[in-house]
Design an enzyme around this catalytic site. Structure first.
Site, PDB file in Angstrom:
ATOM      1  N   GLY A  31      47.288  63.437  54.970  1.00 13.45           N
ATOM      2  CA  GLY A  31      46.087  64.195  55.321  1.00 13.45           C
ATOM      3  C   GLY A  31      46.393  65.658  55.579  1.00 13.45           C
ATOM      4  N   LEU A  33      44.778  68.001  54.131  1.00 10.17           N
ATOM      5  CA  LEU A  33      44.936  68.268  52.700  1.00 10.17           C
ATOM      6  C   LEU A  33      44.797  69.757  52.385  1.00 10.17           C
ATOM      7  CD1 LEU A  33      42.863  65.242  51.291  1.00 10.17           C
ATOM      8  CD2 LEU A  33      45.317  65.362  51.791  1.00 10.17           C
ATOM      9  N   GLY A  36      48.067  72.001  47.492  1.00 12.41           N
ATOM     10  CA  GLY A  36      49.141  71.192  46.891  1.00 12.41           C
ATOM     11  C   GLY A  36      48.670  69.761  46.677  1.00 12.41           C
ATOM     12  N   HIS A  37      48.018  69.204  47.705  1.00 10.95           N
ATOM     13  CA  HIS A  37      47.455  67.856  47.557  1.00 10.95           C
ATOM     14  C   HIS A  37      46.368  67.853  46.485  1.00 10.95           C
ATOM     15  CE1 HIS A  37      48.692  67.739  51.971  1.00 10.95           C
ATOM     16  NE2 HIS A  37      49.341  66.709  51.484  1.00 10.95           N
ATOM     17  N   ASP A 150      58.661  68.098  48.011  1.00 14.05           N
ATOM     18  CA  ASP A 150      59.576  67.212  48.741  1.00 14.05           C
ATOM     19  C   ASP A 150      60.506  66.574  47.711  1.00 14.05           C
ATOM     20  OD1 ASP A 150      58.271  67.226  51.548  1.00 14.05           O
ATOM     21  OD2 ASP A 150      56.604  66.924  50.178  1.00 14.05           O
ATOM     22  N   VAL A 176      52.895  73.766  44.702  1.00 17.69           N
ATOM     23  CA  VAL A 176      51.838  74.783  44.771  1.00 17.69           C
ATOM     24  C   VAL A 176      52.178  75.714  45.935  1.00 17.69           C
ATOM     25  CG1 VAL A 176      49.366  75.179  45.112  1.00 17.69           C
ATOM     26  CG2 VAL A 176      50.153  73.186  43.803  1.00 17.69           C
ATOM     27  N   MET A 184      53.021  75.492  49.981  1.00 21.98           N
ATOM     28  CA  MET A 184      51.956  74.992  50.857  1.00 21.98           C
ATOM     29  C   MET A 184      52.432  73.735  51.579  1.00 21.98           C
ATOM     30  SD  MET A 184      48.424  75.672  49.087  1.00 21.98           S
ATOM     31  CE  MET A 184      47.977  77.324  48.607  1.00 21.98           C
ATOM     32  N   SER A 185      52.058  73.631  52.833  1.00 20.07           N
ATOM     33  CA  SER A 185      52.441  72.475  53.631  1.00 20.07           C
ATOM     34  C   SER A 185      51.437  72.324  54.769  1.00 20.07           C
ATOM     35  CB  SER A 185      53.841  72.696  54.210  1.00 20.07           C
ATOM     36  OG  SER A 185      54.056  71.815  55.300  1.00 20.07           O
ATOM     37  N   SER A 186      51.169  71.082  55.142  1.00 20.06           N
ATOM     38  CA  SER A 186      50.254  70.837  56.262  1.00 20.06           C
ATOM     39  C   SER A 186      50.813  71.432  57.547  1.00 20.06           C
ATOM     40  CB  SER A 186      50.047  69.330  56.457  1.00 20.06           C
ATOM     41  OG  SER A 186      49.648  68.740  55.237  1.00 20.06           O
TER      42      SER A 186
HETATM   43  P1  AMP Z   1      52.256  64.867  52.771  1.00 21.09           P
HETATM   44  O1  AMP Z   1      50.801  64.812  53.095  1.00 21.09           O
HETATM   45  O2  AMP Z   1      52.958  66.051  53.335  1.00 21.09           O
HETATM   46  O3  AMP Z   1      52.962  63.567  53.041  1.00 21.09           O
HETATM   47  O4  AMP Z   1      52.330  65.064  51.200  1.00 21.09           O
HETATM   48  C1  AMP Z   1      51.687  64.189  50.306  1.00 21.09           C
HETATM   49  C2  AMP Z   1      52.123  64.506  48.907  1.00 21.09           C
HETATM   50  O5  AMP Z   1      51.762  65.857  48.596  1.00 21.09           O
HETATM   51  C3  AMP Z   1      53.650  64.416  48.720  1.00 21.09           C
HETATM   52  O6  AMP Z   1      53.917  63.832  47.461  1.00 21.09           O
HETATM   53  C4  AMP Z   1      54.069  65.866  48.771  1.00 21.09           C
HETATM   54  O7  AMP Z   1      55.269  66.117  48.064  1.00 21.09           O
HETATM   55  C5  AMP Z   1      52.883  66.535  48.093  1.00 21.09           C
HETATM   56  N1  AMP Z   1      52.826  67.957  48.440  1.00 21.09           N
HETATM   57  C6  AMP Z   1      52.895  68.499  49.678  1.00 21.09           C
HETATM   58  N2  AMP Z   1      52.871  69.851  49.599  1.00 21.09           N
HETATM   59  C7  AMP Z   1      52.806  70.164  48.285  1.00 21.09           C
HETATM   60  C8  AMP Z   1      52.767  71.394  47.557  1.00 21.09           C
HETATM   61  N3  AMP Z   1      52.801  72.570  48.161  1.00 21.09           N
HETATM   62  N4  AMP Z   1      52.693  71.333  46.198  1.00 21.09           N
HETATM   63  C9  AMP Z   1      52.668  70.126  45.568  1.00 21.09           C
HETATM   64  N5  AMP Z   1      52.702  68.940  46.197  1.00 21.09           N
HETATM   65  C10 AMP Z   1      52.771  68.951  47.536  1.00 21.09           C
END
Ligand code: AMP
Length: 288
Positions: A31, A33, A36-37, A150, A176, A184-186
């Site tokens: 979540g 989101l 990237g998501h 990741d 992304v 990008m990161s949560s």
């Molecule tokens: P998370 O919600 O952080 O567990 O991420 C869920 C999925 O989104 C994982 O496969 C992550 O590698 C992918 N994800 C997270 N950040 C990015 C990003 N900046 N660009 C592409 N995929 C991402």
């Protein structure tokens, strides 16, 4: 869009569609989101007939001193994004449903998970491998999408699916980034405004390493110190690791003759950032 909370209802929904020959695509997330998501969801939408996004902040992949309690959970915004991207099911199981009392089985990790994030976060990858196995068992997708952001996690999932015959096609999509290059990161919302301005230094350091490899430098240590020099100009940033690795094994490379993945993890205050770049050596490019 359906919101399904119970694993049993989720499995029933999938089973019915599979019987009709419908191709199910799956994007597992925690979540909060972001773009990237969204990119994963859009790509998944193109590759399947029925699309499931899971939103589950998985306690098993957080260490005792990590940010589980304060991890962002903007569920209404997340659902709105999923609706907009034409997701069919938002699967939102509870912790009790995923880990009921009596839960015991954890997946044992391959060597690819040993170093880097595996070392920095001791229980993290066994939590990831276990939850991915469970989610695949519940959602039963034919295809699942993960982010290169990741890198080690994607490598682990590919190995897991192969070793345990999970029968899911795993697709890894590019990272992304924000305009300044920050992946990008949560967790980026935790950055103070000063640290946010410094945060793209990690990407710039990986780019510096990639650049000298493209120009013909092969020595792994030289590449690593070129990356470190960029970070060291910012005293507010602490290096967790900067590594030049074989993309297939994630073992460090003493010399880069073909491809390398440059992996980095840094700390800015209490926030930990990770990023990576894949790079092809000058010598390898000449052959094609
Ligand atoms: P998370 O919600 O952080 O567990 O991420 C869920 C999925 O989104 C994982 O496969 C992550 O590698 C992918 N994800 C997270 N950040 C990015 C990003 N900046 N660009 C592409 N995929 C991402």
């Amino acid at each position: 869009m359906k919101i399904i909370r119970s694993p049993t209802s989720m499995a029933t929904w999938s089973e019915q569609l599979r019987r009709q020959g419908v191709k199910i695509g799956f994007v597992p997330t925690m979540g909060a989101l972001h773009e990237g998501h969204r990119a994963l969801i859009r790509e998944a939408r193109l590759r399947c007939n029925a699309l499931v996004v899971s939103i589950f902040v998985n306690p098993a992949q957080f260490g005792p001193r990590e940010d589980l309690a304060k991890y962002p959970r903007p569920i209404s915004q997340d659902r709105a994004l999923c609706r907009k991207e034409d997701v069919d099911v938002c699967f939102e199981p509870t912790v009790e449903d995923m880990y009921p009392s009596g839960f015991q089985t954890m997946v044992t990790l391959p060597t690819i998970a040993r170093r880097w994030e595996g070392e920095a976060r001791p229980h993290h990858f066994s939590g990831v491998a276990t939850v991915v196995t469970k989610l695949f068992g519940i959602v039963r997708p034919q295809i699942a999408l993960f982010g290169q952001k990741d890198f080690q996690q994607s490598a682990l999932v590919l190995q897991l699916v192969k070793d345990l015959n999970l029968g899911v096609e795993v697709v890894v999509q590019p990272t992304v980034r924000e305009k300044d290059g920050l992946a990008m990161s949560s967790r980026n919302v935790y950055l103070s405004s000063d640290d946010r301005m410094r945060a793209a230094t990690l990407y710039r350091s990986l780019q510096a390493g990639a650049e000298i490899i493209r120009r013909g430098v092969t020595n792994g240590k030289a590449v690593q110190s070129a990356m470190a020099q960029v970070i060291e100009k910012e005293p507010a940033i602490t290096i967790d690791y900067l590594a030049v690795c074989d993309p297939a094994t994630l073992e460090p490379l003493s010399s880069v003759m073909r491809q390398a993945v440059l992996l980095g993890a840094v700390r800015l205050g209490s926030v930990r950032l990770i990023d990576n770049i894949l790079v092809v050596a000058k010598q390898a490019r000449r052959k094609f």
